[in-house]
Motif scaffolding. Structure first.
Motif, PDB file in Angstrom:
ATOM      1  N   ARG A 117       1.213  -1.346  -0.041  1.00 47.03           N
ATOM      2  CA  ARG A 117       0.171  -0.021   0.007  1.00 47.03           C
ATOM      3  C   ARG A 117       0.736   0.977  -0.453  1.00 47.03           C
ATOM      4  O   ARG A 117       2.161   1.177   0.516  1.00 47.03           O
ATOM      5  N   ASN A 118       0.372   2.389  -0.384  1.00 46.32           N
ATOM      6  CA  ASN A 118       1.017   3.457  -1.061  1.00 46.32           C
ATOM      7  C   ASN A 118       2.541   4.139  -1.238  1.00 46.32           C
ATOM      8  O   ASN A 118       3.792   4.678  -0.892  1.00 46.32           O
ATOM      9  N   PHE A 119       2.868   1.972  -2.463  1.00 48.08           N
ATOM     10  CA  PHE A 119       4.057   2.306  -2.674  1.00 48.08           C
ATOM     11  C   PHE A 119       3.991   2.975  -3.894  1.00 48.08           C
ATOM     12  O   PHE A 119       3.537   2.987  -5.208  1.00 48.08           O
ATOM     13  N   ARG A 120       4.058   4.482  -3.935  1.00 51.20           N
ATOM     14  CA  ARG A 120       4.335   4.945  -5.048  1.00 51.20           C
ATOM     15  C   ARG A 120       5.265   6.752  -4.230  1.00 51.20           C
ATOM     16  O   ARG A 120       6.026   6.889  -3.391  1.00 51.20           O
ATOM     17  N   VAL A 121       5.466   7.607  -5.561  1.00 49.55           N
ATOM     18  CA  VAL A 121       6.661   8.575  -4.937  1.00 49.55           C
ATOM     19  C   VAL A 121       5.977   9.716  -5.444  1.00 49.55           C
ATOM     20  O   VAL A 121       4.579   9.622  -6.022  1.00 49.55           O
ATOM     21  N   MET A 122       5.409  10.170  -3.896  1.00 44.72           N
ATOM     22  CA  MET A 122       4.840  11.696  -3.646  1.00 44.72           C
ATOM     23  C   MET A 122       5.948  13.080  -4.233  1.00 44.72           C
ATOM     24  O   MET A 122       6.137  13.292  -3.529  1.00 44.72           O
ATOM     25  N   GLU A 123       4.741  13.679  -5.402  1.00 41.56           N
ATOM     26  CA  GLU A 123       5.080  15.104  -5.817  1.00 41.56           C
ATOM     27  C   GLU A 123       5.982  15.671  -4.816  1.00 41.56           C
ATOM     28  O   GLU A 123       6.505  16.566  -5.456  1.00 41.56           O
ATOM     29  N   ASP A 124       4.941  16.072  -3.979  1.00 44.90           N
ATOM     30  CA  ASP A 124       4.336  17.115  -3.318  1.00 44.90           C
ATOM     31  C   ASP A 124       4.730  17.332  -1.638  1.00 44.90           C
ATOM     32  O   ASP A 124       4.246  17.754  -0.952  1.00 44.90           O
TER      33      ASP A 124
ATOM     34  N   ASP B  49      -0.224  12.194   4.349  1.00 42.92           N
ATOM     35  CA  ASP B  49       0.164  11.578   3.450  1.00 42.92           C
ATOM     36  C   ASP B  49       1.422  10.825   3.578  1.00 42.92           C
ATOM     37  O   ASP B  49       2.128  11.552   4.133  1.00 42.92           O
ATOM     38  N   VAL B  50       1.714   9.742   3.141  1.00 39.86           N
ATOM     39  CA  VAL B  50       2.927   9.018   3.641  1.00 39.86           C
ATOM     40  C   VAL B  50       2.823   8.031   2.528  1.00 39.86           C
ATOM     41  O   VAL B  50       1.932   7.750   2.375  1.00 39.86           O
ATOM     42  N   SER B  51       3.976   7.919   1.809  1.00 42.18           N
ATOM     43  CA  SER B  51       4.228   7.263   0.661  1.00 42.18           C
ATOM     44  C   SER B  51       5.463   6.441   0.581  1.00 42.18           C
ATOM     45  O   SER B  51       6.588   7.152   1.551  1.00 42.18           O
ATOM     46  N   PHE B  52       5.935   5.096   0.304  1.00 44.99           N
ATOM     47  CA  PHE B  52       8.040   5.020  -0.255  1.00 44.99           C
ATOM     48  C   PHE B  52       7.727   4.208  -1.434  1.00 44.99           C
ATOM     49  O   PHE B  52       6.779   3.947  -2.545  1.00 44.99           O
ATOM     50  N   GLN B  53       8.794   4.479  -1.599  1.00 48.92           N
ATOM     51  CA  GLN B  53       9.154   3.318  -3.051  1.00 48.92           C
ATOM     52  C   GLN B  53      10.495   2.555  -2.712  1.00 48.92           C
ATOM     53  O   GLN B  53      11.354   3.098  -1.786  1.00 48.92           O
ATOM     54  N   GLY B  54      11.068   1.608  -3.144  1.00 43.54           N
ATOM     55  CA  GLY B  54      12.477   0.871  -2.707  1.00 43.54           C
ATOM     56  C   GLY B  54      12.315  -0.376  -2.846  1.00 43.54           C
ATOM     57  O   GLY B  54      10.806  -0.962  -3.376  1.00 43.54           O
ATOM     58  N   SER B  55      13.401  -1.211  -2.435  1.00 44.97           N
ATOM     59  CA  SER B  55      13.634  -2.643  -2.211  1.00 44.97           C
ATOM     60  C   SER B  55      14.181  -3.210  -1.153  1.00 44.97           C
ATOM     61  O   SER B  55      14.170  -2.432  -0.262  1.00 44.97           O
ATOM     62  N   GLY B  56      13.139  -4.161  -1.287  1.00 50.38           N
ATOM     63  CA  GLY B  56      13.878  -5.224   0.539  1.00 50.38           C
ATOM     64  C   GLY B  56      13.085  -6.149   0.334  1.00 50.38           C
ATOM     65  O   GLY B  56      12.658  -6.321  -0.666  1.00 50.38           O
ATOM     66  N   CYS B  57      13.623  -6.867   1.167  1.00 51.71           N
ATOM     67  CA  CYS B  57      12.745  -8.058   1.257  1.00 51.71           C
ATOM     68  C   CYS B  57      11.461  -8.137   2.011  1.00 51.71           C
ATOM     69  O   CYS B  57      10.938  -6.918   2.182  1.00 51.71           O
ATOM     70  N   ALA B  58      10.538  -8.825   2.456  1.00 53.05           N
ATOM     71  CA  ALA B  58       9.126  -8.951   2.446  1.00 53.05           C
ATOM     72  C   ALA B  58       8.367  -8.753   3.847  1.00 53.05           C
ATOM     73  O   ALA B  58       7.821  -7.851   3.921  1.00 53.05           O
TER      74      ALA B  58
END
Length: 151
Positions: free
Chosen positions: A21-28, A57-66
């Motif tokens: 959930r909320n896995f996205r870049v937040m432009e603002d 609002d809060v979001s994230f992007q990245g890679s990692g373990c489960a």
């Protein structure tokens, strides 16, 4: 009972890992921080929009373990709409249950869905995976630089 908790843990972690959930870049976003867990290789960019002490609002992007991805996903769902102080308090509770430091004194109902991640305390190497997003959020809310590491 333990088997039910373990099954729920696995189900929630798998669901949030596959469909974060909320896995996205937040432009603002007005807060942004890079988080890194050198032990596991997890990387996260956390974005937050905070106004008048409220996490709008809060979001994230990245890679990692489960575990890392699931924890970040759960966190973003839960802290949205909270005050910075409420999020800080939740971080303290979450940190206590995942590290086992006075975790037994935490009312698991108080942390809601996050209770499923309490089991990581049995795997000390995984605690940093579960807390990476939280350390990142804490640093972003405190405006503590551009990056944070679990080491």
């Amino acid at each position: 009972m333990l088997d039910q908790i373990r099954d729920l843990y696995q189900e929630v972690v798998f669901d949030h890992n596959r469909n974060p959930r909320n896995f996205r870049v937040m432009e603002d976003a007005n807060r942004k921080i890079e988080g890194f867990n050198p032990l596991c290789g997890d990387r996260i960019t956390l974005y937050a929009k905070v106004r008048d002490g409220i996490i709008e609002d809060v979001s994230f992007q990245g890679s990692g373990c489960a575990i890392s991805t699931a924890s970040a996903s759960l966190m973003t769902e839960i802290v949205k709409g909270q005050t910075e102080a409420e999020a800080e308090h939740l971080f303290e509770l979450f940190h206590r249950i995942t590290t086992g430091k006075d975790g037994d004194t935490v009312n698991l109902e108080e942390i809601g869905k996050l209770a499923v991640l309490a089991g990581v305390r049995a795997y000390p190497a995984r605690v940093k995976c579960a807390t990476l997003a939280w350390h990142s959020l804490q640093a972003a809310l405190r405006n503590e630089g551009d990056s944070v590491s679990t080491e």
